[in-house]
Motif scaffolding. Structure first.
Motif, PDB file in Angstrom:
ATOM      1  N   LYS A 166     -11.854   5.983 -61.584  1.00 10.28           N
ATOM      2  CA  LYS A 166     -12.408   7.192 -60.986  1.00 10.28           C
ATOM      3  C   LYS A 166     -12.073   8.382 -61.888  1.00 10.28           C
ATOM      4  O   LYS A 166     -11.184   8.332 -62.732  1.00 10.28           O
ATOM      5  N   ILE A 167     -12.803   9.481 -61.698  1.00 12.89           N
ATOM      6  CA  ILE A 167     -12.476  10.724 -62.398  1.00 12.89           C
ATOM      7  C   ILE A 167     -12.242  11.816 -61.348  1.00 12.89           C
ATOM      8  O   ILE A 167     -12.727  11.694 -60.210  1.00 12.89           O
ATOM      9  N   VAL A 168     -11.475  12.824 -61.739  1.00 14.84           N
ATOM     10  CA  VAL A 168     -11.112  13.892 -60.809  1.00 14.84           C
ATOM     11  C   VAL A 168     -11.639  15.218 -61.357  1.00 14.84           C
ATOM     12  O   VAL A 168     -11.330  15.597 -62.496  1.00 14.84           O
ATOM     13  N   VAL A 169     -12.436  15.891 -60.531  1.00 11.16           N
ATOM     14  CA  VAL A 169     -12.963  17.213 -60.891  1.00 11.16           C
ATOM     15  C   VAL A 169     -12.258  18.254 -60.022  1.00 11.16           C
ATOM     16  O   VAL A 169     -12.157  18.078 -58.798  1.00 11.16           O
ATOM     17  N   SER A 170     -11.769  19.312 -60.655  1.00 16.37           N
ATOM     18  CA  SER A 170     -11.047  20.363 -59.929  1.00 16.37           C
ATOM     19  C   SER A 170     -11.682  21.716 -60.217  1.00 16.37           C
ATOM     20  O   SER A 170     -12.137  21.981 -61.335  1.00 16.37           O
ATOM     21  N   LEU A 171     -11.688  22.557 -59.175  1.00 16.40           N
ATOM     22  CA  LEU A 171     -12.215  23.908 -59.312  1.00 16.40           C
ATOM     23  C   LEU A 171     -11.338  24.849 -58.488  1.00 16.40           C
ATOM     24  O   LEU A 171     -11.237  24.691 -57.269  1.00 16.40           O
ATOM     25  N   PHE A 172     -10.706  25.797 -59.160  1.00 17.61           N
ATOM     26  CA  PHE A 172      -9.870  26.754 -58.446  1.00 17.61           C
ATOM     27  C   PHE A 172      -9.798  28.050 -59.255  1.00 17.61           C
ATOM     28  O   PHE A 172     -10.265  28.111 -60.395  1.00 17.61           O
ATOM     29  N   THR A 173      -9.235  29.057 -58.627  1.00 19.36           N
ATOM     30  CA  THR A 173      -9.112  30.356 -59.291  1.00 19.36           C
ATOM     31  C   THR A 173      -7.642  30.702 -59.461  1.00 19.36           C
ATOM     32  O   THR A 173      -6.794  30.322 -58.644  1.00 19.36           O
ATOM     33  N   TYR A 174      -7.377  31.450 -60.520  1.00 15.89           N
ATOM     34  CA  TYR A 174      -5.997  31.892 -60.768  1.00 15.89           C
ATOM     35  C   TYR A 174      -6.020  33.121 -61.686  1.00 15.89           C
ATOM     36  O   TYR A 174      -6.651  33.092 -62.741  1.00 15.89           O
ATOM     37  N   ASN A 175      -5.358  34.165 -61.234  1.00 18.72           N
ATOM     38  CA  ASN A 175      -5.160  35.363 -62.054  1.00 18.72           C
ATOM     39  C   ASN A 175      -6.480  35.927 -62.586  1.00 18.72           C
ATOM     40  O   ASN A 175      -6.606  36.267 -63.762  1.00 18.72           O
TER      41      ASN A 175
END
Length: 412
Positions: A318-327
């Motif tokens: 499997k592959i993992v996609v991440s999306l988030f915000t920082y600074n």
């Protein structure tokens, strides 16, 4: 003023002898005195030297002041003034002064000016010569180096001076940096053309070989015919993909209008598309529901596609996609659990046509242009694209973009 005093004293004289004594008392050291009657002739009384015999004079009713230069060559100041003589008649008094001291002073001043001019002129000439060499030599050296580079097709640079950091130094440093950049871009262009030619040459040769094989033996061998058709179709797809990526790479360098783009929606849409097409497991982690960036939706979607496609090709898990915000930034990452990439290869992974596993890339149809295109797009959007990888464990590609500030979205 001395003449006015003399005239006042003469008005008190009653005899020629008294008038003569007064004139003698006021006679200039280098001068003379003459008295002319109204008949235009000099009176018997006169005081003059041998050097003044050529100096003309005459009776005149008006006062005059002038400087003349007689034959002996020295300037003479002459004052002529009508006065009342001791016997009551009107005569003309002529007082002359030889300006010897003035001539000597002017001569001395002339020599002083000449010497001073020489004293100031020589350092000025030396200074101007040194300054011209200081200013013109670097420019001349720069011009000659540019001509050599044009004529001989070289990449010569200038040996810049380290003792001063003035505008000329900055010019030399900038020129050397420009030469380095031009050389690098030229070499990259040569590599690009060479690699593109090589990548196109291989499938063309395969297509030609299978075509020749079908011409010789394909008609009588259905299995060979089917194999050739499949190979030709596969290589045609590879050439098509390569040409499309080359066009995309060129297109991404053009000026593209950037607009507000809802990045979260692009990511979700791409994940759904890949799940349906490949039937693979893709985990999606996020801490936002909506995020806006400034850019081209088409190009940003292309980056997402390239990173997910690479992860699926080089990993069976499997592959993992991440999306988030920082600074104030949006961070998009794609993690796979494949073979990973060595540190040496990580430094070259974004180069055009570079492939970590060339045999594996040929099997999956890779061209080595995807990550190069992704990096170009990221830089055009004021973003960064990086990779972290451990051999045997997998790789994580991360895209960082500046957030477009909107009231409706989080500002973590």
């Amino acid at each position: 003023m001395q003449t006015e005093v003399l005239v006042g004293r003469l008005s008190n004289a009653t005899t020629a002898e008294e008038a003569g004594e007064v004139i003698k008392a006021f006679l200039p050291a280098n001068g003379m005195a003459k008295v002319f009657s109204n008949e235009g002739k000099a009176l018997e009384f006169k005081l003059t030297g041998e050097a003044y015999k050529t100096l003309e004079g005459a009776f005149q009713a008006e006062e005059s002041r002038e400087i003349i230069r007689p034959e002996r060559g020295v300037h003479v100041a002459v004052i002529t003034k009508p006065i009342i003589w001791y016997d009551g008649s009107i005569v003309t008094l002529q007082i002359s002064d030889n300006l010897v001291e003035l001539a000597d002073t002017m001569t001395i001043l002339f020599y002083v000016l000449v010497i001073a001019s020489i004293i100031f002129l020589i350092p000025t000439l030396i200074g101007s010569t040194v300054l011209s060499r200081f200013l013109l030599n670097p420019i001349e050296k720069l011009t000659n180096t540019m001509k050599e580079n044009i004529r001989d097709r070289k990449w010569n640079k200038i040996e810049h001076r380290n003792h001063s950091r003035d505008e000329l130094y900055e010019m030399e440093v900038t020129f050397n940096e420009m030469i380095d950049q031009l050389k690098t871009n030229y070499e990259k262009q040569e590599d690009f053309v060479s690699n593109a030619s090589h990548e196109l040459k291989t499938p063309i040769q395969i297509v030609k070989s299978y075509a020749q094989l079908m011409e010789r033996r394909g008609m009588d061998n259905p299995e060979l015919l089917q194999e050739s058709i499949q190979a030709i179709d596969s290589e045609a797809d590879r050439m098509k993909k390569l040409v499309e990526q080359l066009l995309a790479l060129a297109k991404n360098k053009k000026n593209v209008v950037h607009k507000e783009v809802e990045f979260h929606q692009l990511v979700e849409h791409s994940i759904v598309t890949f799940k349906q097409a490949y039937g693979r497991e893709i985990e999606f982690h996020k801490n936002i529901e909506s995020i806006y960036v400034m850019g081209s939706a088409e190009q940003l979607e292309q980056i997402i596609y390239i990173l997910i496609d690479n992860a699926l090709k080089y990993s069976k898990e499997k592959i993992v996609v991440s999306l988030f915000t920082y600074n104030g930034e949006v961070i998009f990452s794609v993690q796979d659990f494949g073979n990973g990439i060595s540190e040496e290869e990580q430094e070259r992974i974004f180069e055009r046509f570079y492939r970590v596993d060339k045999a594996r890339s040929r099997e999956t149809g890779g061209t080595g242009l995807g990550l190069s295109i992704a990096l170009t797009i990221a830089e055009e959007h004021n973003g960064k694209l990086t990779v972290e990888s451990t051999e045997g464990e997998g790789s994580t590609f991360t895209l960082v973009l500046p957030i477009l500030k909107k009231k409706s979205q989080p500002t973590e």
